[in-house]
Design an enzyme around this catalytic site. Structure first.
Site, PDB file in Angstrom:
ATOM      1  N   CYS A  15       0.750  -1.089   0.310  1.00  0.00           N
ATOM      2  CA  CYS A  15      -0.231   0.095  -0.256  1.00  0.00           C
ATOM      3  C   CYS A  15       1.241   1.592  -0.343  1.00  0.00           C
ATOM      4  O   CYS A  15       1.848   0.905  -0.195  1.00  0.00           O
ATOM      5  CB  CYS A  15      -1.113  -0.185   0.891  1.00  0.00           C
ATOM      6  SG  CYS A  15      -0.323   0.037   2.638  1.00  0.00           S
ATOM      7  N   ASN A  18       2.546   1.520   4.386  1.00  0.00           N
ATOM      8  CA  ASN A  18       2.611   0.428   5.274  1.00  0.00           C
ATOM      9  C   ASN A  18       2.327   0.356   6.888  1.00  0.00           C
ATOM     10  O   ASN A  18       2.980  -0.435   6.823  1.00  0.00           O
ATOM     11  CB  ASN A  18       4.151  -0.063   4.731  1.00  0.00           C
ATOM     12  CG  ASN A  18       4.188  -1.072   5.055  1.00  0.00           C
ATOM     13  OD1 ASN A  18       5.242  -1.769   5.665  1.00  0.00           O
ATOM     14  ND2 ASN A  18       3.858  -1.864   4.880  1.00  0.00           N
ATOM     15  N   CYS A  20      -1.827   0.612   7.964  1.00  0.00           N
ATOM     16  CA  CYS A  20      -2.942   0.376   7.345  1.00  0.00           C
ATOM     17  C   CYS A  20      -3.638  -0.768   6.940  1.00  0.00           C
ATOM     18  O   CYS A  20      -3.870  -1.853   7.571  1.00  0.00           O
ATOM     19  CB  CYS A  20      -3.610   1.875   7.306  1.00  0.00           C
ATOM     20  SG  CYS A  20      -3.243   3.563   8.478  1.00  0.00           S
ATOM     21  N   ARG A  21      -3.199  -0.103   5.475  1.00  0.00           N
ATOM     22  CA  ARG A  21      -3.811  -1.814   4.720  1.00  0.00           C
ATOM     23  C   ARG A  21      -3.013  -3.210   4.323  1.00  0.00           C
ATOM     24  O   ARG A  21      -3.652  -4.344   4.671  1.00  0.00           O
ATOM     25  CB  ARG A  21      -4.177  -1.451   3.161  1.00  0.00           C
ATOM     26  CG  ARG A  21      -6.130  -0.531   3.664  1.00  0.00           C
ATOM     27  CD  ARG A  21      -5.240   0.619   1.717  1.00  0.00           C
ATOM     28  NE  ARG A  21      -4.379   1.328   1.627  1.00  0.00           N
ATOM     29  CZ  ARG A  21      -4.064   2.189   0.683  1.00  0.00           C
ATOM     30  NH1 ARG A  21      -5.148   1.947  -0.009  1.00  0.00           N
ATOM     31  NH2 ARG A  21      -3.789   2.930   0.982  1.00  0.00           N
ATOM     32  N   SER A  22      -1.178  -2.530   4.610  1.00  0.00           N
ATOM     33  CA  SER A  22      -0.792  -3.873   3.933  1.00  0.00           C
ATOM     34  C   SER A  22      -0.536  -4.861   5.303  1.00  0.00           C
ATOM     35  O   SER A  22      -0.665  -5.792   5.099  1.00  0.00           O
ATOM     36  CB  SER A  22       0.311  -3.752   2.853  1.00  0.00           C
ATOM     37  OG  SER A  22       1.145  -2.603   3.524  1.00  0.00           O
ATOM     38  N   ASP A 132      -8.042   4.538   0.604  1.00  0.00           N
ATOM     39  CA  ASP A 132      -7.277   4.079   2.222  1.00  0.00           C
ATOM     40  C   ASP A 132      -7.885   4.357   2.861  1.00  0.00           C
ATOM     41  O   ASP A 132      -9.091   5.918   2.937  1.00  0.00           O
ATOM     42  CB  ASP A 132      -6.066   5.496   1.344  1.00  0.00           C
ATOM     43  CG  ASP A 132      -5.472   6.155   2.601  1.00  0.00           C
ATOM     44  OD1 ASP A 132      -5.737   5.737   2.940  1.00  0.00           O
ATOM     45  OD2 ASP A 132      -4.518   6.684   1.859  1.00  0.00           O
TER      46      ASP A 132
HETATM   47  P1  4NP Z   1      -1.996   2.493   3.993  1.00  0.00           P
HETATM   48  O1  4NP Z   1      -2.713   4.629   5.300  1.00  0.00           O
HETATM   49  O2  4NP Z   1      -0.974   3.195   2.464  1.00  0.00           O
HETATM   50  O3  4NP Z   1      -3.105   1.610   4.161  1.00  0.00           O
HETATM   51  O4  4NP Z   1      -0.247   2.881   5.104  1.00  0.00           O
HETATM   52  C1  4NP Z   1      -2.047   5.612   4.474  1.00  0.00           C
HETATM   53  C2  4NP Z   1      -0.523   5.617   5.334  1.00  0.00           C
HETATM   54  C3  4NP Z   1      -0.411   7.158   5.384  1.00  0.00           C
HETATM   55  C4  4NP Z   1      -0.386   7.559   4.890  1.00  0.00           C
HETATM   56  C5  4NP Z   1      -1.774   7.460   3.696  1.00  0.00           C
HETATM   57  C6  4NP Z   1      -2.108   6.304   3.838  1.00  0.00           C
HETATM   58  N1  4NP Z   1      -0.158   9.281   5.247  1.00  0.00           N
HETATM   59  O5  4NP Z   1      -0.272  10.170   3.669  1.00  0.00           O
HETATM   60  O6  4NP Z   1       0.539   9.537   5.328  1.00  0.00           O
END
Ligand code: 4NP
Length: 167
Positions: A15, A18, A20-22, A132
């Site tokens: 993702c 790294n 939240c989702r992955s 997201d």
């Molecule tokens: P992830 O979520 O891609 O599922 O880990 C996010 C975590 C951080 C950010 C965006 C999405 N960020 O913009 O910092």
């Protein structure tokens, strides 16, 4: 026989951050692979396309959602995806279209057959991208978890059928 008995099938979830989702996909898939008694046959990891959160634990909200469903993901730390991952992994699964775009630029054309959207394994979900959840509330994390569970079941069935069952 499409896979040797000794070489594990390697799966990488990707993702943006790294956190939240992955990492949730990694933890859920590890749980399901262990429950199926296949932990020696499938290797699992996750990474982010960005460097924003390198070294951090998964987001608190993601951890809370997972813990409520019996899954501990506190041991994970964020890392950034690299070209070595394109070589090493057999399945490189993007959480959304932006992640897939970035992976297509990172990996070579010869490696592109390894790339897919994770939700390709959950056609019944009716959407292609795991949304997201980072800037939203806790219901976003519950929705992400549900989608990930669905796709993890589909992915495991696919690997068992195409890589592990032989024939
Ligand atoms: P992830 O979520 O891609 O599922 O880990 C996010 C975590 C951080 C950010 C965006 C999405 N960020 O913009 O910092």
């Amino acid at each position: 026989m499409t896979s040797t008995q000794n070489k594990p099938v390697r799966v990488l979830f990707v993702c943006l951050g790294n956190i939240c989702r992955s990492p949730t996909a990694q933890a859920v898939f590890e749980y399901k692979v262990r429950a199926a008694g296949l932990e020696g046959a499938i290797e699992i990891d996750s990474a982010g396309t960005s460097a924003y959160h390198i070294g951090e634990q998964p987001d608190r909200r993601a951890q809370l959602t997972a813990r409520r469903r019996g899954i501990d993901m506190s041991g994970q730390r964020s890392r950034q995806v690299s070209r070595i991952d394109c070589e090493r992994f057999d399945y490189i699964l993007a959480m959304d279209s932006d992640n897939l775009y970035d992976l297509r630029r990172l990996c070579s054309p010869e490696q592109s057959h390894k790339l897919a959207r994770f939700l390709d394994f959950a056609p019944q979900a009716g959407i292609r991208d795991v949304p997201d959840p980072y800037y939203g509330g806790s219901s976003g994390f519950e929705n992400v978890f549900d989608l990930i569970e669905m796709a993890a079941d589909g992915l495991l069935a696919d690997i068992v059928q195409t890589r592990l069952n032989g024939s």
